[in-house]
Motif scaffolding. Sequence first.
Motif, short mmCIF file in Angstrom:
data_model
loop_
_atom_site.label_atom_id
_atom_site.label_comp_id
_atom_site.label_asym_id
_atom_site.label_seq_id
_atom_site.Cartn_x
_atom_site.Cartn_y
_atom_site.Cartn_z
N ILE A 7 0.82 -1.22 0.00
CA ILE A 7 0.00 0.00 0.00
C ILE A 7 0.85 1.27 0.00
O ILE A 7 1.80 1.41 0.77
N HIS A 8 0.47 2.15 -0.90
CA HIS A 8 0.98 3.52 -0.89
C HIS A 8 -0.24 4.40 -0.70
O HIS A 8 -1.25 4.19 -1.36
N ALA A 9 -0.15 5.39 0.20
CA ALA A 9 -1.34 6.21 0.42
C ALA A 9 -0.98 7.65 0.73
O ALA A 9 0.09 7.94 1.29
N LYS A 10 -1.90 8.52 0.36
CA LYS A 10 -1.76 9.94 0.62
C LYS A 10 -2.69 10.35 1.75
O LYS A 10 -3.82 9.87 1.83
N ALA A 11 -2.22 11.28 2.60
CA ALA A 11 -3.13 11.95 3.53
C ALA A 11 -3.20 13.39 3.04
O ALA A 11 -2.18 14.05 2.93
N GLY A 12 -4.39 13.84 2.70
CA GLY A 12 -4.49 15.13 2.01
C GLY A 12 -3.76 15.00 0.69
O GLY A 12 -3.99 14.07 -0.07
N ASP A 13 -2.80 15.89 0.46
CA ASP A 13 -2.03 15.68 -0.78
C ASP A 13 -0.59 15.28 -0.49
O ASP A 13 0.31 15.44 -1.31
N LYS A 14 -0.39 14.75 0.70
CA LYS A 14 0.96 14.37 1.10
C LYS A 14 1.10 12.84 1.06
O LYS A 14 0.27 12.12 1.61
N ASP A 15 2.14 12.36 0.39
CA ASP A 15 2.38 10.92 0.37
C ASP A 15 2.85 10.49 1.75
O ASP A 15 3.85 11.00 2.26
N ILE A 16 2.15 9.54 2.33
CA ILE A 16 2.53 9.12 3.70
C ILE A 16 2.93 7.64 3.73
O ILE A 16 4.07 7.32 4.07
N LEU A 17 2.03 6.77 3.39
CA LEU A 17 2.36 5.35 3.49
C LEU A 17 3.08 4.88 2.23
O LEU A 17 2.71 5.24 1.11
N LYS A 18 4.12 4.06 2.48
CA LYS A 18 4.93 3.60 1.36
C LYS A 18 5.12 2.09 1.44
O LYS A 18 5.66 1.60 2.42
N ASN A 19 4.69 1.44 0.42
CA ASN A 19 4.92 0.01 0.31
C ASN A 19 4.67 -0.75 1.61
O ASN A 19 5.54 -1.45 2.12
N LEU A 20 3.49 -0.56 2.13
CA LEU A 20 3.17 -1.17 3.42
C LEU A 20 2.49 -2.52 3.23
O LEU A 20 1.56 -2.65 2.45
N ASN A 21 3.00 -3.51 3.92
CA ASN A 21 2.42 -4.86 3.87
C ASN A 21 2.11 -5.33 5.28
O ASN A 21 2.93 -5.15 6.18
N LEU A 22 0.93 -5.91 5.44
CA LEU A 22 0.57 -6.42 6.76
C LEU A 22 -0.54 -7.44 6.62
O LEU A 22 -1.51 -7.22 5.90
N THR A 23 -0.35 -8.57 7.29
CA THR A 23 -1.41 -9.58 7.27
C THR A 23 -1.86 -9.83 8.70
O THR A 23 -1.04 -10.05 9.59
N HIS A 52 -10.07 11.67 3.69
CA HIS A 52 -8.85 12.43 3.40
C HIS A 52 -7.63 11.52 3.17
O HIS A 52 -6.57 12.00 2.81
N VAL A 53 -7.81 10.23 3.38
CA VAL A 53 -6.71 9.30 3.09
C VAL A 53 -7.07 8.45 1.87
O VAL A 53 -8.14 7.84 1.83
N GLN A 54 -6.23 8.46 0.87
CA GLN A 54 -6.51 7.72 -0.35
C GLN A 54 -5.31 6.85 -0.74
O GLN A 54 -4.18 7.32 -0.73
N ALA A 55 -5.59 5.59 -1.06
CA ALA A 55 -4.51 4.71 -1.53
C ALA A 55 -4.18 5.06 -2.98
O ALA A 55 -5.08 5.31 -3.78
N THR A 56 -2.90 5.11 -3.28
CA THR A 56 -2.52 5.38 -4.66
C THR A 56 -2.03 4.10 -5.34
O THR A 56 -1.98 4.02 -6.55
N GLU A 57 -1.65 3.14 -4.53
CA GLU A 57 -1.17 1.87 -5.06
C GLU A 57 -1.46 0.79 -4.04
O GLU A 57 -1.61 1.07 -2.85
#
Lengths: 246, 489
Positions: A7-23, A52-57
């Motif tokens: 997961i890659h995700a933005k909060a507002g227009d800022k990229d926050i989460l990067k390549n996050l994996n969790l099971t 306000h949080v959107q996944a980009t990938e």
Amino acid sequence: MLEIKNIHAKAGDKDILKNLNLTVKPGEVHAIMGPNGSGKSTLGNLLAGMPHVQATEGSVSFKGKDLLELEPEERAGEGVFLAFQYPVEIPGVNNMYFLRTAYNAQRKYRGQDGIDSAGFMRMVKDKIKQLHMKDDLLKRPVNVGFSGGEKKRNEVFQMAVLEPTLAILDETDSGLDIDALKIVADGVNQLRSEDRSFIIITHYQRLLDYIEPDYVHVLADGEIVKSGTKKLALELEEQGYGWLDV
Amino acid sequence: MSEQNEVVIDNQLVRNRANERYKEGFYTDIESVTIPPGLNEETIRLISAKKKEPEWLLEYRLNAYREWLKMPTPDWAKLKVPEIDFQAISYYSSPKTKAENAPKSLDEVDPKILETYEKLGVPLHERERLAGVAVDAVFDSVSVGTTFRKELAEAGVIFCSFSEAVQDHPELVREHLGTVVPPRDNYFAALNAAVFSDGSFVYIPKDTRCPMELSTYFRINANHTGQFERTLIIAEPGSHVSYLEGCTAPMRDENQLHAAVVELIAKDEANIKYSTVQNWYPGDEDGKGGIYNFVTKRGNCAGKNSKISWTQVETGSAITWKYPSCILRGDNSSGEFYSVALTNNYQQADTGTKMIHLGKNTKSTIISKGISVGKSQNSYRGLVRVAKRADHAKNFTQCDSLLIGKECGAHTFPYTESANMTAQVEHEATTSKISEDQMNYCLQRGIPEEEAISLIVDGFCKQVFKELPMEFAVEAKALLDVSLEGAIG
Ligand SMILES: Nc1ncnc2c1ncn2[C@@H]1O[C@H](COP(=O)(O)OP(=O)(O)OP(=O)(O)O)[C@@H](O)[C@H]1O
Ligand SMILES: [Mg+2]
């Protein structure tokens, strides 16, 4: 139950989460720790579907469904619960009434009948007792004039009533005195079961003395940089995050 | 007060109601006697003759009419009012049966009319009546029936149509009519004084607590007509009364005029509580049709320790122009105004109150909640005046506005005039939007957007809703939900 992939995700227009994996498997408790601003709340908000949080990938599947496709209220209906880091005040709306509205809305989503106010009242009074909380909290407007600790307790109370399958607790232990901390931990432990999972975001190992996690993850700069068992939390408590080189 | 008084409304009931969009918008096909449109002295003589009025009342009307001719239309409100063609309106319309032979008993009322009220949720039949609420049903220009008359008479309470009061209690009417709202008071009050057709009359004798809630249900049915009703409530020393008012009209493309006058008189230690749920047809989403509602409501706290309380929930009408007020004449008297005004689509509301402190230690409370949705405009206009001899007068005003959407407007015009140094006047005002955080919080708990708005709005209005009698609170909440329709997006 929950699979977060790349997961890659933005909060507002800022990229926050990067390549996050969790099971997260049914019945597991995962603790998430990490420095301020590392993206812990963003992760919780992403799962709950806060706009306000959107996944980009990447993708998130929950009980086999594409979670990111669902509206926030649908996710709630599917059993996702987020105890907010900063619970919101709703003036004039009676806490009990709010909760019954939520409860019935979720039942409706699942195609079940609603419960009447008398029946709900009985159930709620039982829960309150089990949680060792005071029932004056029911009559007050949602979070209005609640102390910091009361707000957090109210989140746990709502969780206990709504009985989610995935509960995300965002710093529910912050600002609690030791008795309140026990009450909150107790609330979580009472709900622990084979088919219910928890993601517990916290800064303090202290909470994990009461709620034993199966896994501990360290989130830094939007990525999970280390995962381990309960021992990891102890090490973090002693040494901070510096040694992880984040 | 205590938490038990808190109004917690069952959502299911509300939802059922909300699904029915302006369900009061139907028309009853009934033979009626409607006088031709047009307004002149002859019209007034005709109305007065139809009602077999005494000479003094005809004079009263004619004088008012002559005053009205000299008055300019008011333009100070924040409203865009299209020019009203007073010659295009019919000033009197009544169901035929009634006109020919006024029924004294409800058994004689046209079944179609009874059916109409039943459909509106106000059954008049002996068997199905609302428990504990006496109803005067006004249909177009006439009162078609009043329930529980016998029970009320036993308590000495007079509750009847205005026309009947003129016949049966002329001395009471003559003594009080126009003492609170004189015909010259304003343009629409003058018009009403000239052409009023019916309304309710209430008289509560000394030291009497009215044994049930009194209510009037106003219904406009005929087209091209206006409704001009007149209500007069007299509370003798030490008496108590709670009065409710409801109103609806069919959905039509034309605009219809409603110009009412309500006068309340509270003598020493008397207490009048007046609640309104105003649900006149608001017009459609494009602003077509709807009622123009120009109303003068005023209470005179004439006696010491008297109290008048206005509660209103205004969701209807294309245009609302309404300022229920209190003249606090008696020492230690108090006035209250609790209001929720919701506007949607192209509705316009300019509403508020006037509290005129004349007596010593007089107290007033104003709680106003304005909710604007769609392209609507919602204004609060209030005046608190403290006269020179009104020592230790006290006022508290709280005006809250809630905006839903970006194209609507909320405006607050509070005026204060104090001629006494000891007066205490407090004013609080807030404007808020439903916050994204509140919305998200509800959504996360599984509450869909529409229900969440309704929940938050309900919370916003709580202070006012808790002043309403229970049955009305449910109705009010339901109405709000219907009116909020389309608030999202
Ligand atoms: N709506 C937003 N718009 C822009 N930036 C945002 C938004 N929400 C959060 N952020 C930023 O995203 C980053 C991560 O925030 P987040 O709240 O997820 O951190 P956190 O790990 O929960 O921190 P803390 O421990 O302080 O609660 C921060 O830099 C924050 O300022
Ligand atoms: Mg956080």
